[in-house]
Design a protein around this motif. Structure first.
Motif, mmCIF file in Angstrom:
data_model
loop_
_atom_site.group_PDB
_atom_site.id
_atom_site.type_symbol
_atom_site.label_atom_id
_atom_site.label_comp_id
_atom_site.label_asym_id
_atom_site.label_seq_id
_atom_site.Cartn_x
_atom_site.Cartn_y
_atom_site.Cartn_z
ATOM 1 N N MET A 94 -1.840 7.851 8.848
ATOM 2 C CA MET A 94 -1.053 6.672 9.189
ATOM 3 C C MET A 94 -0.717 5.912 7.917
ATOM 4 N N VAL B 209 -5.366 -1.856 8.845
ATOM 5 C CA VAL B 209 -6.414 -1.013 9.397
ATOM 6 C C VAL B 209 -7.727 -1.391 8.728
ATOM 7 N N VAL C 151 -11.548 0.038 8.372
ATOM 8 C CA VAL C 151 -12.448 1.168 8.584
ATOM 9 C C VAL C 151 -13.865 0.682 8.295
ATOM 10 N N ARG D 63 -5.930 -2.674 13.587
ATOM 11 C CA ARG D 63 -6.542 -1.462 14.146
ATOM 12 C C ARG D 63 -7.900 -1.268 13.502
ATOM 13 N N ILE E 189 -11.183 1.220 12.966
ATOM 14 C CA ILE E 189 -11.641 2.604 13.022
ATOM 15 C C ILE E 189 -13.114 2.621 12.642
ATOM 16 N N THR F 298 -9.654 8.886 3.020
ATOM 17 C CA THR F 298 -10.127 9.836 4.021
ATOM 18 C C THR F 298 -11.348 9.246 4.696
ATOM 19 N N HIS G 118 -9.597 10.914 9.971
ATOM 20 C CA HIS G 118 -8.471 10.014 9.704
ATOM 21 C C HIS G 118 -8.057 10.079 8.235
ATOM 22 N N ARG G 119 -6.767 10.005 8.026
ATOM 23 C CA ARG G 119 -6.198 9.902 6.678
ATOM 24 C C ARG G 119 -5.265 8.692 6.692
ATOM 25 N N VAL G 120 -5.582 7.709 5.872
ATOM 26 C CA VAL G 120 -4.839 6.450 5.870
ATOM 27 C C VAL G 120 -4.163 6.273 4.516
#
Length: 300
Positions: free
Chosen positions: A1, A29, A31, A73, A75, A92, A96-98
């Motif tokens: 994303m 995002v 994480v 969002r 994660i 990574t 997920h790869r952001v």
């Protein structure tokens, strides 16, 4: 994303920044791998607005809810790799790869624990028999029997700090004998702080007390330092202190363009309020730096 901002770490600093950035109409995002220090606080009573205190896990959940309310969002994963790709960052985290235009590291630290069974540790922490932050909760041990598990400069400073709350303070060596110079021993003696110049040994709970080396205390403070989570910064070549804390300017920028840091991973006062303030500063800086690269305009 692809997002405007990636925040690594879902504690008070990271979530405050997420709330700000989302309300700036930026895509965000967060994480978070979980287990942050704030969630381990049974009840914080020096956080403004909560005179009766609030559990750390409840405070963090409220902040998570507020961040998602504005479109952040979340994660639940661990970022294991972070790299620069042209003017973007690629992270990574599990599956997920952001890709992000800016990254805020709010990865915090982990306290070094005394040698004790995990179940005993958690029970002691929940009941207030074990505490990690005298700035946060020294008030709660006023005139109580207090042990400080530590030695050297850090142990001495914490013992002297706690002496302003109670006359009954004992500095206990974690292992072996104390590592104290004559000046430190003199300062402790003048303050009336007892020294247990032997290993703390097995720590147990008994009769609403924590028993260390055969002596009962109302609470114990480990003063054994912490592990600073700045490995992702080092992947990018960002400057850190000798201890591993991230070095930032007055606006939370690191020396890597587009990379920012806030909270306990940055050298400073390890407090929720301070982390939240840095999160707000970092978010505003990120917004303004991104706008300088590409004007942020809404509507026609």
């Amino acid at each position: 994303m692809m997002v405007d901002a990636l925040i690594v770490g879902g504690g008070p600093a990271g979530l405050t920044a997420a709330i700000y950035l989302a309300r700036f109409h930026l895509s965000v995002v967060v994480v978070d791998r979980g287990g942050g220090r704030a969630t381990l606080i049974p009840r914080t009573r020096n956080h403004a607005g909560f005179p009766d205190g609030i559990a750390g896990v409840e405070l963090v959940q409220r902040m998570r809810d507020q961040a998602t309310h504005y479109g952040t969002r979340l994660i639940d994963a661990e970022v294991t790799a972070l790299a620069r790709l042209d003017d973007r960052f690629v992270a990574t985290a599990g599956a997920h790869r952001v890709t992000a235009r800016a990254v805020l590291l709010a990865t915090g630290v982990t306290n070094h624990r005394p040698a004790m069974d995990d179940a005993v540790h958690d029970a002691a922490l929940a009941s207030g028999l074990l505490r990690y932050c005298p700035i946060c909760d020294g008030y709660e041990v006023t005139d109580r029997r207090v042990a400080v598990i530590g030695t050297g400069e850090g142990g001495v400073k914490e013992a002297l700090f706690l002496r302003s709350y109670t006359a009954d303070v004992t500095l206990i060596a974690p292992e072996g004998a104390h590592d104290l110079d004559p000046a430190a021993r003199s300062a402790l003696g003048e303050a009336g702080i007892a020294l247990a110049d032997a290993p703390c040994g097995t720590i147990v709970l008994a009769d609403a007390a924590i028993v260390i080396g055969g002596r009962a205390f109302d609470t114990a403070y480990p003063a054994m330092g912490s592990a600073i989570h700045s490995a992702l910064a080092r992947m990018l070549g960002a400057q850190t202190s000798a201890e591993g804390c991230m070095i930032v300017d007055a606006h939370q920028r690191t020396d890597v363009p587009g990379l920012y840091a806030a909270g306990d991973v940055v050298l400073g006062l390890d407090q929720i309020s301070h982390a939240m303030g840095e999160g707000g500063v970092a978010a505003t800086t990120i917004r303004n730096d991104l706008a300088a690269r590409t004007p942020l305009r809404r509507g026609a």
